[in-house]
Scaffold this motif. Sequence first.
Motif, PDB file in Angstrom:
ATOM      1  N   ARG A  87     -59.025 -18.830 -14.320  1.00 21.32           N
ATOM      2  CA  ARG A  87     -59.551 -18.278 -13.070  1.00 21.32           C
ATOM      3  C   ARG A  87     -60.696 -17.310 -13.345  1.00 21.32           C
ATOM      4  O   ARG A  87     -60.718 -16.629 -14.362  1.00 21.32           O
ATOM      5  CB  ARG A  87     -58.441 -17.552 -12.310  1.00 21.32           C
ATOM      6  N   SER A 125     -59.289 -21.476  -6.229  1.00 22.94           N
ATOM      7  CA  SER A 125     -59.366 -20.458  -7.276  1.00 22.94           C
ATOM      8  C   SER A 125     -58.013 -20.035  -7.828  1.00 22.94           C
ATOM      9  O   SER A 125     -57.911 -19.632  -8.988  1.00 22.94           O
ATOM     10  CB  SER A 125     -60.103 -19.219  -6.752  1.00 22.94           C
ATOM     11  N   ILE A 126     -56.978 -20.085  -6.990  1.00 21.75           N
ATOM     12  CA  ILE A 126     -55.670 -19.594  -7.415  1.00 21.75           C
ATOM     13  C   ILE A 126     -54.635 -20.714  -7.507  1.00 21.75           C
ATOM     14  O   ILE A 126     -54.011 -20.919  -8.545  1.00 21.75           O
ATOM     15  CB  ILE A 126     -55.161 -18.485  -6.471  1.00 21.75           C
ATOM     16  N   VAL A 141     -62.169 -14.642  -7.452  1.00 17.65           N
ATOM     17  CA  VAL A 141     -60.899 -14.377  -6.783  1.00 17.65           C
ATOM     18  C   VAL A 141     -60.984 -13.083  -5.983  1.00 17.65           C
ATOM     19  O   VAL A 141     -60.588 -13.032  -4.809  1.00 17.65           O
ATOM     20  CB  VAL A 141     -59.750 -14.307  -7.812  1.00 17.65           C
ATOM     21  N   THR A 162     -63.207 -13.469  -2.915  1.00 23.60           N
ATOM     22  CA  THR A 162     -62.551 -14.320  -1.919  1.00 23.60           C
ATOM     23  C   THR A 162     -61.490 -13.543  -1.156  1.00 23.60           C
ATOM     24  O   THR A 162     -61.417 -13.602   0.081  1.00 23.60           O
ATOM     25  CB  THR A 162     -61.915 -15.548  -2.596  1.00 23.60           C
ATOM     26  N   LEU A 189     -59.726 -19.862  -1.848  1.00 24.27           N
ATOM     27  CA  LEU A 189     -58.490 -19.290  -2.371  1.00 24.27           C
ATOM     28  C   LEU A 189     -57.605 -20.375  -2.978  1.00 24.27           C
ATOM     29  O   LEU A 189     -57.040 -20.201  -4.072  1.00 24.27           O
ATOM     30  CB  LEU A 189     -57.738 -18.579  -1.244  1.00 24.27           C
TER      31      LEU A 189
END
Length: 206
Positions: A123, A114-115, A128, A131, A111
């Motif tokens: 992304r 990815s964010i 996302v 996850t 997380l």
Amino acid sequence: MLTIWGRKSSSNVKKVTWCLEELNVPYQQIDVGGKFGKLNTPEYLLMNPNAVIPCLQEDDFILWESNTIVRYIAAKFGENSLYPADLQERARIDQWMDWVGCNLFPPIKQLMISIVRTPEDQRDPKVVAQTLKEIEKLLKIVDDMLGKQKYLSGDKFGMADIALAPLVYPWLKVGIERPSLPSLERWYQLLTERPAFQKIVMIEIS
């Protein structure tokens, strides 16, 4: 004095420094990892050949793995509070600490990658979504348990709460839609009343 190697914003470093703050144990913290680098220096690798954080240094004694460090600190300085004498009570706490490390940490780490650390236009929506789905499934297990007891550690605040909360914090702070987990939310609000939690955990994520 204890020395904790690792950047303040790391969830795993937060576990250790939060535990120290709860027990009023003097320590110094040295920023390594992330933007600070230095994990692959010969000096650091002598302490932790895994080149990760945190690492505890106490004179000639070196210890790595965040949950292991928390257990050591709690056993040495918090025997009558954070470290239960009853073996079954302690085993239940250890069970949750190991669950957090083995099950929840990998998707929380993903997380963050990815964010938090990836610009929005770069992304991967599938990564996302997967996850978040995995995290929600795991936190539902925690929510169910917290519906039966006040803290993850049991009736009293303890090591399992210290292991979990720094990983829940970024999940709560990133701009995502989250399911309603009322027992988890109640537990989290309890923690926000703790000065050590405010000081150590509730800082900018990175």
